[in-house]
Write a protein that holds these residues in place. Structure first.
Motif, PDB file in Angstrom:
ATOM      1  N   ALA A   1     -20.784   8.542   9.755  1.00 25.14           N
ATOM      2  CA  ALA A   1     -20.823   9.231  11.045  1.00 25.14           C
ATOM      3  C   ALA A   1     -21.621  10.522  10.948  1.00 25.14           C
ATOM      4  CB  ALA A   1     -19.405   9.515  11.535  1.00 25.14           C
ATOM      5  N   ALA A   2     -21.480  11.232   9.815  1.00 19.97           N
ATOM      6  CA  ALA A   2     -22.219  12.483   9.639  1.00 19.97           C
ATOM      7  C   ALA A   2     -23.726  12.231   9.640  1.00 19.97           C
ATOM      8  CB  ALA A   2     -21.792  13.168   8.343  1.00 19.97           C
ATOM      9  N   VAL A   3     -24.155  11.160   8.970  1.00 16.91           N
ATOM     10  CA  VAL A   3     -25.575  10.813   8.977  1.00 16.91           C
ATOM     11  C   VAL A   3     -26.030  10.462  10.392  1.00 16.91           C
ATOM     12  CG1 VAL A   3     -27.260   9.100   8.202  1.00 16.91           C
ATOM     13  CG2 VAL A   3     -25.651  10.101   6.561  1.00 16.91           C
ATOM     14  N   ALA A   4     -25.225   9.675  11.110  1.00 14.91           N
ATOM     15  CA  ALA A   4     -25.600   9.268  12.465  1.00 14.91           C
ATOM     16  C   ALA A   4     -25.676  10.473  13.404  1.00 14.91           C
ATOM     17  CB  ALA A   4     -24.605   8.241  12.992  1.00 14.91           C
ATOM     18  N   VAL A   5     -24.733  11.406  13.275  1.00 17.59           N
ATOM     19  CA  VAL A   5     -24.758  12.608  14.109  1.00 17.59           C
ATOM     20  C   VAL A   5     -26.004  13.440  13.810  1.00 17.59           C
ATOM     21  CG1 VAL A   5     -23.658  14.863  14.468  1.00 17.59           C
ATOM     22  CG2 VAL A   5     -22.279  12.773  14.522  1.00 17.59           C
ATOM     23  N   ALA A   6     -26.300  13.641  12.529  1.00 18.47           N
ATOM     24  CA  ALA A   6     -27.455  14.458  12.152  1.00 18.47           C
ATOM     25  C   ALA A   6     -28.763  13.807  12.600  1.00 18.47           C
ATOM     26  CB  ALA A   6     -27.462  14.705  10.646  1.00 18.47           C
ATOM     27  N   ILE A   7     -28.853  12.469  12.465  1.00 19.53           N
ATOM     28  CA  ILE A   7     -30.047  11.759  12.918  1.00 19.53           C
ATOM     29  C   ILE A   7     -30.211  11.899  14.430  1.00 19.53           C
ATOM     30  CG2 ILE A   7     -31.013   9.443  13.323  1.00 19.53           C
ATOM     31  CD1 ILE A   7     -30.016   8.669  10.539  1.00 19.53           C
ATOM     32  N   THR A   8     -29.134  11.691  15.160  1.00 18.70           N
ATOM     33  CA  THR A   8     -29.199  11.782  16.628  1.00 18.70           C
ATOM     34  C   THR A   8     -29.620  13.173  17.070  1.00 18.70           C
ATOM     35  OG1 THR A   8     -27.482  10.088  16.843  1.00 18.70           O
ATOM     36  CG2 THR A   8     -27.889  11.483  18.759  1.00 18.70           C
ATOM     37  N   ARG A   9     -29.024  14.191  16.489  1.00 22.72           N
ATOM     38  CA  ARG A   9     -29.399  15.565  16.854  1.00 22.72           C
ATOM     39  C   ARG A   9     -30.859  15.844  16.517  1.00 22.72           C
ATOM     40  NH1 ARG A   9     -23.810  18.591  14.812  1.00 22.72           N
ATOM     41  NH2 ARG A   9     -22.772  18.583  16.854  1.00 22.72           N
ATOM     42  N   ALA A  10     -31.299  15.397  15.332  1.00 22.76           N
ATOM     43  CA  ALA A  10     -32.687  15.643  14.933  1.00 22.76           C
ATOM     44  C   ALA A  10     -33.660  14.925  15.862  1.00 22.76           C
ATOM     45  CB  ALA A  10     -32.897  15.196  13.490  1.00 22.76           C
ATOM     46  N   MET A  11     -33.360  13.661  16.192  1.00 23.08           N
ATOM     47  CA  MET A  11     -34.292  12.899  17.024  1.00 23.08           C
ATOM     48  C   MET A  11     -34.352  13.437  18.448  1.00 23.08           C
ATOM     49  SD  MET A  11     -33.973   8.959  15.651  1.00 23.08           S
ATOM     50  CE  MET A  11     -35.413   8.435  16.618  1.00 23.08           C
ATOM     51  N   TYR A  12     -33.232  13.855  18.997  1.00 17.15           N
ATOM     52  CA  TYR A  12     -33.262  14.439  20.345  1.00 17.15           C
ATOM     53  C   TYR A  12     -34.064  15.738  20.352  1.00 17.15           C
ATOM     54  CZ  TYR A  12     -30.471  11.364  23.255  1.00 17.15           C
ATOM     55  OH  TYR A  12     -30.056  10.304  24.015  1.00 17.15           O
ATOM     56  N   ARG A  13     -33.953  16.511  19.275  1.00 16.73           N
ATOM     57  CA  ARG A  13     -34.745  17.745  19.204  1.00 16.73           C
ATOM     58  C   ARG A  13     -36.224  17.451  18.960  1.00 16.73           C
ATOM     59  NH1 ARG A  13     -29.956  20.536  15.631  1.00 16.73           N
ATOM     60  NH2 ARG A  13     -28.665  21.139  17.417  1.00 16.73           N
ATOM     61  N   PHE A  14     -36.492  16.459  18.121  1.00 29.31           N
ATOM     62  CA  PHE A  14     -37.876  16.110  17.823  1.00 29.31           C
ATOM     63  C   PHE A  14     -38.605  15.639  19.082  1.00 29.31           C
ATOM     64  CE2 PHE A  14     -41.214  13.206  16.272  1.00 29.31           C
ATOM     65  CZ  PHE A  14     -41.847  14.016  15.344  1.00 29.31           C
ATOM     66  N   PHE A  15     -37.915  14.827  19.880  1.00 33.16           N
ATOM     67  CA  PHE A  15     -38.518  14.318  21.118  1.00 33.16           C
ATOM     68  C   PHE A  15     -38.222  15.213  22.322  1.00 33.16           C
ATOM     69  CE2 PHE A  15     -38.555  10.523  18.465  1.00 33.16           C
ATOM     70  CZ  PHE A  15     -39.819  10.004  18.740  1.00 33.16           C
ATOM     71  N   GLN A  16     -37.599  16.360  22.057  1.00 40.69           N
ATOM     72  CA  GLN A  16     -37.362  17.400  23.061  1.00 40.69           C
ATOM     73  C   GLN A  16     -36.623  16.853  24.288  1.00 40.69           C
ATOM     74  OE1 GLN A  16     -41.385  19.042  23.549  1.00 40.69           O
ATOM     75  NE2 GLN A  16     -40.890  20.631  22.045  1.00 40.69           N
ATOM     76  N   ARG A  17     -35.512  16.213  24.035  1.00 35.27           N
ATOM     77  CA  ARG A  17     -34.645  15.712  25.105  1.00 35.27           C
ATOM     78  C   ARG A  17     -33.297  16.434  25.037  1.00 35.27           C
ATOM     79  NH1 ARG A  17     -36.817  10.704  26.762  1.00 35.27           N
ATOM     80  NH2 ARG A  17     -39.030  10.792  26.199  1.00 35.27           N
ATOM     81  N   PRO A  18     -32.667  16.657  26.192  1.00 31.73           N
ATOM     82  CA  PRO A  18     -31.357  17.322  26.200  1.00 31.73           C
ATOM     83  C   PRO A  18     -30.264  16.394  25.670  1.00 31.73           C
ATOM     84  CG  PRO A  18     -31.945  16.651  28.423  1.00 31.73           C
ATOM     85  CD  PRO A  18     -33.156  16.372  27.559  1.00 31.73           C
ATOM     86  N   LEU A  19     -29.294  16.975  24.985  1.00 28.93           N
ATOM     87  CA  LEU A  19     -28.217  16.182  24.391  1.00 28.93           C
ATOM     88  C   LEU A  19     -26.898  16.919  24.572  1.00 28.93           C
ATOM     89  CD1 LEU A  19     -27.323  13.757  22.587  1.00 28.93           C
ATOM     90  CD2 LEU A  19     -27.770  15.226  20.597  1.00 28.93           C
ATOM     91  N   ASN A  20     -25.989  16.307  25.333  1.00 34.12           N
ATOM     92  CA  ASN A  20     -24.646  16.871  25.442  1.00 34.12           C
ATOM     93  C   ASN A  20     -23.691  16.113  24.519  1.00 34.12           C
ATOM     94  OD1 ASN A  20     -23.813  14.474  26.788  1.00 34.12           O
ATOM     95  ND2 ASN A  20     -24.335  15.350  28.782  1.00 34.12           N
ATOM     96  N   ARG A  21     -22.463  16.588  24.419  1.00 33.13           N
ATOM     97  CA  ARG A  21     -21.519  16.005  23.465  1.00 33.13           C
ATOM     98  C   ARG A  21     -21.176  14.555  23.813  1.00 33.13           C
ATOM     99  NH1 ARG A  21     -18.579  17.188  19.272  1.00 33.13           N
ATOM    100  NH2 ARG A  21     -16.500  16.308  18.971  1.00 33.13           N
ATOM    101  N   GLU A  22     -20.993  14.274  25.080  1.00 33.64           N
ATOM    102  CA  GLU A  22     -20.654  12.902  25.484  1.00 33.64           C
ATOM    103  C   GLU A  22     -21.754  11.930  25.090  1.00 33.64           C
ATOM    104  OE1 GLU A  22     -19.415  10.363  29.514  1.00 33.64           O
ATOM    105  OE2 GLU A  22     -19.951  12.488  29.658  1.00 33.64           O
ATOM    106  N   LEU A  23     -22.994  12.308  25.342  1.00 36.64           N
ATOM    107  CA  LEU A  23     -24.125  11.453  24.992  1.00 36.64           C
ATOM    108  C   LEU A  23     -24.254  11.330  23.475  1.00 36.64           C
ATOM    109  CD1 LEU A  23     -26.584   9.784  25.773  1.00 36.64           C
ATOM    110  CD2 LEU A  23     -27.886  11.924  25.996  1.00 36.64           C
ATOM    111  N   LEU A  24     -24.023  12.437  22.766  1.00 34.02           N
ATOM    112  CA  LEU A  24     -24.072  12.397  21.295  1.00 34.02           C
ATOM    113  C   LEU A  24     -23.096  11.360  20.746  1.00 34.02           C
ATOM    114  CD1 LEU A  24     -24.824  13.558  18.465  1.00 34.02           C
ATOM    115  CD2 LEU A  24     -22.994  15.238  18.827  1.00 34.02           C
ATOM    116  N   LEU A  25     -21.849  11.416  21.196  1.00 36.95           N
ATOM    117  CA  LEU A  25     -20.828  10.528  20.645  1.00 36.95           C
ATOM    118  C   LEU A  25     -21.071   9.072  21.012  1.00 36.95           C
ATOM    119  CD1 LEU A  25     -17.601  12.702  21.108  1.00 36.95           C
ATOM    120  CD2 LEU A  25     -19.017  12.405  19.070  1.00 36.95           C
ATOM    121  N   SER A  26     -21.531   8.813  22.229  1.00 38.13           N
ATOM    122  CA  SER A  26     -21.805   7.425  22.619  1.00 38.13           C
ATOM    123  C   SER A  26     -22.999   6.872  21.851  1.00 38.13           C
ATOM    124  CB  SER A  26     -22.048   7.331  24.129  1.00 38.13           C
ATOM    125  OG  SER A  26     -23.221   8.030  24.508  1.00 38.13           O
TER     126      SER A  26
END
Length: 315
Positions: free
Chosen positions: A105-130
């Motif tokens: 889960a830690a890897v998936a969270v870090a990947i998701t956060r990195a990719m949303y920042r790399f592609f400059q898209r907004p990410l809230n907690r609900e979207l992160l977890l889903s």
């Protein structure tokens, strides 16, 4: 588009509610901020490559052991129309795999956060977890969601599946020793074993699951009081219930006993079980060191210590 992006997460342990949380009972999980995972994405001239402790090479060639990660990355590239965007992704993690500390889960969270920042898209907690759930379902089959909720948080979590995820007061002073049994945890197998046991022995298994839920409520109350010994007793009771469910192991049983014989107020497995880690509650630093020494002498391959005064730490 950003040329470099970083995503971070941390380890977690389940204080109480292991396995029963899969059946709708509450659990309490603690983030371990000193044990982290980091993903760094950088723009590249060509290709899409990943470096990690399990695989180095093109993302399209990742093996079955990384099927969850591959599905997550592919889904996000489709979501961002980034199928041809060249980049490198470097994953570094302090978390041991298959030890109940939320590594996948830690890897998936870090990947998701990195990719949303790399592609400059907004990410809230609900979207992160889903989004993280895409990888977790492939890795664990029927995840409760508590791993993703906690490794993405910097505060303790009271978790009831599909109902609530919230911070609760922690006022106890003490220490937690987290010890690696040296045996890989078997989360998927353990979850399946409890499901089979529930079909074969429905009444007994349901009572054990409900008892674990009761212990979670008792632990929540204990955490808001100065009664460290009560919490230790709750943890030891939980270990007996988990042992009855068949998700402990001889190594974990032995190590929890050693911890209590050397001053711990209570000890239990944490996470999926059938290996992985245990946690031991200690009243002071001297006892903490004594417990760590004896656990390592008995076979624990690694130990971590967290101050159990989280209310003060996270103000």
């Amino acid at each position: 588009m950003g040329r470099t992006a970083i995503g971070k997460s941390n380890a977690k342990i389940i204080l109480i509610g292991d396995h029963s949380v899969v059946y709708g009972q509450p659990a309490i999980a603690l983030p371990l901020p000193s044990v982290t995972t980091q993903v760094i994405m950088r723009h590249a001239d060509n290709g899409q490559t990943i470096t990690s402790r399990y695989f180095d090479g093109p993302i399209a060639q990742m093996g079955q052991n990384l099927a969850g990660v591959a599905a997550l990355i592919t889904t996000l590239l489709d979501r961002f129309d980034g199928q041809t965007t060249p980049f490198t992704m470097a994953i570094t993690s302090d978390l041991p795999a298959e030890r109940g500390m939320g590594s996948s889960a830690a890897v998936a969270v870090a990947i998701t956060r990195a990719m949303y920042r790399f592609f400059q898209r907004p990410l809230n907690r609900e979207l992160l977890l889903s989004t993280v759930d895409i990888a977790e379902k492939i890795t664990h089959g029927n995840p409760s969601g508590i791993d993703a909720a906690t490794v993405s948080s910097d505060v303790p979590i009271w978790f009831v599946p599909r109902q609530e995820t919230l911070q609760i007061p922690f006022t106890l002073r003490g220490y937690l020793v987290i010890a690696d049994s040296g045996i890989k945890g078997q989360t998927g197998q353990a979850v399946a074993a409890v499901a089979r046991r529930k079909m074969a022995f429905p009444q007994e298994t349901t009572q054990q699951i409900q008892r674990l839920g009761e212990l979670s409520h008792q632990a929540r109350t204990a955490l808001a009081t100065p009664d460290l010994m009560q919490l230790g007793q709750i943890m030891t009771d939980a270990q007996q219930q988990l042992k009855g469910l068949g998700v402990s192991s001889p190594e974990l049983d032995n190590l929890t006993q050693v911890a209590c014989q050397n001053g711990a107020l209570g000890a239990k497995l944490t996470g999926g079980g059938m290996g992985g880690c245990l946690i031991a509650l200690c009243p002071d630093l001297a006892t903490t060191h004594q417990v760590e020494d004896h656990l390592r002498a008995t076979g624990a391959t690694q130990t971590w210590t967290e101050a159990f005064n989280l209310e003060e730490e996270h103000q």
